[in-house]
Design a protein around this motif. Sequence first.
Motif, PDB file in Angstrom:
ATOM      1  N   TYR A  55       0.581  -1.300  -0.083  1.00 45.82           N
ATOM      2  CA  TYR A  55       0.050  -0.068  -0.057  1.00 45.82           C
ATOM      3  C   TYR A  55       0.935   1.460  -0.067  1.00 45.82           C
ATOM      4  O   TYR A  55       0.265   2.602   0.000  1.00 45.82           O
ATOM      5  CB  TYR A  55      -0.653   0.008   1.249  1.00 45.82           C
ATOM      6  N   LEU A  56       2.220   0.973  -0.002  1.00 50.59           N
ATOM      7  CA  LEU A  56       3.067   2.006   0.236  1.00 50.59           C
ATOM      8  C   LEU A  56       2.892   3.009  -0.986  1.00 50.59           C
ATOM      9  O   LEU A  56       3.517   4.384  -0.766  1.00 50.59           O
ATOM     10  CB  LEU A  56       4.532   1.733   0.430  1.00 50.59           C
ATOM     11  N   HIS A  57       2.657   2.952  -2.140  1.00 45.76           N
ATOM     12  CA  HIS A  57       2.354   3.634  -3.138  1.00 45.76           C
ATOM     13  C   HIS A  57       1.149   4.724  -3.225  1.00 45.76           C
ATOM     14  O   HIS A  57       1.210   5.541  -3.991  1.00 45.76           O
ATOM     15  CB  HIS A  57       2.472   2.922  -4.505  1.00 45.76           C
ATOM     16  N   LEU A  82       7.832  -8.202  -6.743  1.00 40.82           N
ATOM     17  CA  LEU A  82       6.646  -8.882  -6.073  1.00 40.82           C
ATOM     18  C   LEU A  82       6.176  -7.948  -5.078  1.00 40.82           C
ATOM     19  O   LEU A  82       4.853  -8.048  -4.967  1.00 40.82           O
ATOM     20  CB  LEU A  82       7.348  -9.993  -5.383  1.00 40.82           C
ATOM     21  N   ASP A  83       6.620  -7.138  -4.449  1.00 32.09           N
ATOM     22  CA  ASP A  83       6.063  -6.445  -3.232  1.00 32.09           C
ATOM     23  C   ASP A  83       6.084  -5.069  -3.658  1.00 32.09           C
ATOM     24  O   ASP A  83       5.756  -3.913  -2.811  1.00 32.09           O
ATOM     25  CB  ASP A  83       6.881  -6.330  -1.961  1.00 32.09           C
ATOM     26  N   VAL A  84       5.584  -4.518  -4.990  1.00 35.93           N
ATOM     27  CA  VAL A  84       5.384  -3.243  -5.478  1.00 35.93           C
ATOM     28  C   VAL A  84       4.194  -3.344  -6.525  1.00 35.93           C
ATOM     29  O   VAL A  84       3.984  -4.277  -6.933  1.00 35.93           O
ATOM     30  CB  VAL A  84       6.584  -2.681  -6.196  1.00 35.93           C
ATOM     31  N   GLU A  85       3.680  -2.276  -6.516  1.00 33.56           N
ATOM     32  CA  GLU A  85       2.457  -2.145  -7.499  1.00 33.56           C
ATOM     33  C   GLU A  85       2.755  -1.161  -8.476  1.00 33.56           C
ATOM     34  O   GLU A  85       3.659  -0.350  -8.627  1.00 33.56           O
ATOM     35  CB  GLU A  85       1.166  -1.520  -6.492  1.00 33.56           C
ATOM     36  N   GLY A 124      -3.256 -12.666 -12.291  1.00 37.76           N
ATOM     37  CA  GLY A 124      -3.328 -11.186 -12.433  1.00 37.76           C
ATOM     38  C   GLY A 124      -1.781 -10.737 -12.736  1.00 37.76           C
ATOM     39  O   GLY A 124      -0.897 -11.394 -13.037  1.00 37.76           O
ATOM     40  N   ILE A 125      -1.582  -9.379 -12.394  1.00 38.02           N
ATOM     41  CA  ILE A 125      -0.295  -8.706 -12.817  1.00 38.02           C
ATOM     42  C   ILE A 125       0.919  -9.434 -11.857  1.00 38.02           C
ATOM     43  O   ILE A 125       1.949  -9.456 -12.514  1.00 38.02           O
ATOM     44  CB  ILE A 125      -0.234  -7.281 -12.494  1.00 38.02           C
ATOM     45  N   HIS A 126       0.595 -10.141 -10.767  1.00 36.59           N
ATOM     46  CA  HIS A 126       1.493 -10.741 -10.091  1.00 36.59           C
ATOM     47  C   HIS A 126       1.688 -12.362 -10.495  1.00 36.59           C
ATOM     48  O   HIS A 126       2.352 -13.065  -9.714  1.00 36.59           O
ATOM     49  CB  HIS A 126       1.434 -10.632  -8.626  1.00 36.59           C
ATOM     50  N   PHE A 127       1.011 -12.830 -11.525  1.00 34.60           N
ATOM     51  CA  PHE A 127       1.099 -14.067 -11.907  1.00 34.60           C
ATOM     52  C   PHE A 127       2.629 -14.507 -12.098  1.00 34.60           C
ATOM     53  O   PHE A 127       3.629 -13.804 -12.383  1.00 34.60           O
ATOM     54  CB  PHE A 127       0.443 -14.223 -13.067  1.00 34.60           C
ATOM     55  N   CYS A 128       3.047 -15.662 -11.517  1.00 37.49           N
ATOM     56  CA  CYS A 128       4.556 -16.130 -11.570  1.00 37.49           C
ATOM     57  C   CYS A 128       5.317 -16.150 -12.994  1.00 37.49           C
ATOM     58  O   CYS A 128       4.746 -16.798 -13.620  1.00 37.49           O
ATOM     59  CB  CYS A 128       4.470 -17.456 -10.852  1.00 37.49           C
ATOM     60  N   LEU A 129       6.301 -14.905 -12.807  1.00 34.35           N
ATOM     61  CA  LEU A 129       6.940 -14.820 -13.981  1.00 34.35           C
ATOM     62  C   LEU A 129       7.920 -16.149 -14.250  1.00 34.35           C
ATOM     63  O   LEU A 129       8.083 -16.576 -15.469  1.00 34.35           O
ATOM     64  CB  LEU A 129       8.062 -13.736 -14.090  1.00 34.35           C
TER      65      LEU A 129
END
Length: 399
Positions: A57-59, A87-90, A347-352
């Motif tokens: 949520y830091l963004h 992983l931990d950014v948006e 979604g956007i964090h699907f495992c690369l």
Amino acid sequence: MEFDPWDPQFVAHPYDVYAELRRRRPVSLFEPTGQWLVARHADVNALLRDRRLGRSYLHVATHAEFGRPDDPGFQDPFWRVIRAGMLDVEPPVHTRLRRLVSKAFTPRMVEALRPRVARIAGELVDAFVERGGGDLIAEVAEPLPVTVIAEMLGVPEEDHRLLRPWSADICGMYELNPSAEVQRAAVRAAEEFSAYLVGLARARRADPGDDLVSALALVADEGDRLTEEELVGTCVLLLNAGHEATVNVTGNGWWSLFRNPAELERLRADHGLLPTAIEELMRWDTPLQMFERWVLEDVTVRGVDIPRGAEVALLFGSANRDPEVFADPDRLDVGRADNPHISFGAGIHFCLGAPLARIELAESFGALLRRAPKLELVIEPSWKPGYVIRGLTALEARV
């Protein structure tokens, strides 16, 4: 039995509790952690794709604005590394990082690794067979992804031994309410791994090789490049996500097959089932049982209002056993064709790294099926205490 991620009995078999949650409380508040548990596949799948939730949520807010305490100062080196990876950014930071990393970590590059993965898996299995068996996790499951990732990154062979302890210690921070000792071990590992990778990246920038660190150090898109911290964060993520998941799918998967001997015999009789078997083993006893998201805007899930600032715990292990999606979900079926499991996320964090994980698993399981066709369990294994990343301490087997 209730949902209790610190209870060894629950960790060993959470699926009856999940079934009860899906029936009676598909969305419920878990008081000890303040998280909202989400148990059904449709909801987990939807929330993974819902941009009103995020890994961070830091963004959009400070810790204080979300009613959270600041990170303890001693954790700064850990979060500096972790938040430099994707992983931990948006978005928009995540979008930029994923675009740059995808230019280096291409499908063609991953597929080109298959012969190397097959060679490593074959050598490990041959040595295991020559010894007459042993701990399948320590002797096959763990060395394979570590060696593959180390070679992929360009880590010299004499340093391969450093990676597994760093990965295990860093991942300890992702458990629920980790102890002070676990937190400090994670910070120390992040510092050591970061310092190592900085040195490696600087050497590769000056003298590039045929490895991923060189590619990441040189990758550019319209003049945009990864910073040194972003390169380090990306490599740490590749090690942790790629290693821990593959090790535990292998261990959990063979334990699943030993518990379901008819399905093991079916797979031994038809190696052509291996692709569907691997997907089914990831579904039936997934190593990542829970994935967390922060609520960035108020959401309502099955009539339950979850406010901004709350945290949801998406129960992958429960979603993968949902009878609304999977026929006879508690039955292991190595030929299951319709298998929309969410063990790699969505979604956007699907495992690369999903394509690489599938190659590693196919080569590892395939080599064992071919070269140890009578592999059998020696002693019933025990589970590690961790719940979020769930795996066995050892898996003793003989050939």
